[in-house]
Motif scaffolding. Sequence first.
Motif, mmCIF file in Angstrom:
data_model
loop_
_atom_site.group_PDB
_atom_site.id
_atom_site.type_symbol
_atom_site.label_atom_id
_atom_site.label_comp_id
_atom_site.label_asym_id
_atom_site.label_seq_id
_atom_site.Cartn_x
_atom_site.Cartn_y
_atom_site.Cartn_z
ATOM 1 N N ILE A 35 25.871 -13.672 -25.877
ATOM 2 C CA ILE A 35 25.244 -14.985 -25.988
ATOM 3 C C ILE A 35 25.591 -15.719 -27.282
ATOM 4 N N SER A 36 26.058 -15.007 -28.276
ATOM 5 C CA SER A 36 26.449 -15.654 -29.531
ATOM 6 C C SER A 36 27.563 -16.672 -29.311
ATOM 7 N N GLU A 39 25.506 -19.963 -28.842
ATOM 8 C CA GLU A 39 24.346 -20.275 -29.675
ATOM 9 C C GLU A 39 24.471 -21.585 -30.441
ATOM 10 N N GLU A 40 25.629 -21.864 -30.978
ATOM 11 C CA GLU A 40 25.781 -23.099 -31.752
ATOM 12 C C GLU A 40 25.631 -24.345 -30.870
ATOM 13 N N GLY A 44 21.203 -22.967 -32.090
ATOM 14 C CA GLY A 44 20.831 -21.815 -32.906
ATOM 15 C C GLY A 44 20.522 -20.586 -32.093
ATOM 16 N N GLY A 45 19.848 -19.652 -32.736
ATOM 17 C CA GLY A 45 19.547 -18.368 -32.126
ATOM 18 C C GLY A 45 18.706 -18.493 -30.871
ATOM 19 N N LEU A 46 19.128 -17.876 -29.808
ATOM 20 C CA LEU A 46 18.401 -17.944 -28.549
ATOM 21 C C LEU A 46 17.083 -17.197 -28.613
ATOM 22 N N ASP A 47 16.962 -16.217 -29.509
ATOM 23 C CA ASP A 47 15.705 -15.491 -29.629
ATOM 24 C C ASP A 47 14.588 -16.401 -30.145
ATOM 25 N N ASP A 48 14.946 -17.351 -31.002
ATOM 26 C CA ASP A 48 13.962 -18.243 -31.595
ATOM 27 C C ASP A 48 13.788 -19.533 -30.798
ATOM 28 N N LYS A 49 14.614 -19.770 -29.826
ATOM 29 C CA LYS A 49 14.632 -21.033 -29.098
ATOM 30 C C LYS A 49 13.790 -20.935 -27.830
ATOM 31 N N ALA A 63 19.474 -22.125 -21.257
ATOM 32 C CA ALA A 63 19.280 -22.701 -22.584
ATOM 33 C C ALA A 63 20.032 -24.027 -22.628
ATOM 34 N N ASP A 88 21.809 -10.884 -21.283
ATOM 35 C CA ASP A 88 22.359 -11.179 -22.614
ATOM 36 C C ASP A 88 23.843 -11.523 -22.600
#
Length: 179
Positions: A35-36, A39-40, A44-49, A63, A88
């Motif tokens: 997933i990285s 992310e941009e 940003g980070g998908l965990d925090d989004k 996302a 993931d």
Amino acid sequence: MMRIKSIISTCIIYLVLSGFSMACDLLNIDIGADISEVEEYVGGGLDDKEVSEDEVKPNVIIASGDIENFCKDGTYGFAEFKAYIADDKVAGVAIQISNGTGNEESKKQLLYKYVVNKFGMIENSDKPNWTGYKIWEVGGKEVYYHKILDAGKFMIEELQVTNSKFRDYVILENELGYD
């Protein structure tokens, strides 16, 4: 004089489409990658989004991010970059545009022109109110373009890229009218 205007118009259209093509190339994203890879583009980070879970396919996370994160040049109406995440991994990516059927952004057909320029003609589709879909296979990837009228008011146009392994996580066959 008309010939010169025609040549200049053609050059301008080519420059606009090639800029869109270079800046917004979904084929450059590695389907199946971590997933990285996206992310941009989704901010940003998908965990925090905050992401949404697909109602039809609950094991898929969708996302979304501003189209400007992915397409560095220009605006394309109410457009967004979408990443479909399964286990993931990047299952697919898309550019989606939602516009009213009569608004100016829909009439410009920017995504449609990009699709036709990059992947080829779509039979009987040149009118702004056309609805339907087209599928291409390009370099081991599957490219889906569809345009549907939602609730009789909004034209939803989407270009999706996936591959045969992840197709079932991304494509909603009932929306496209095929099984």
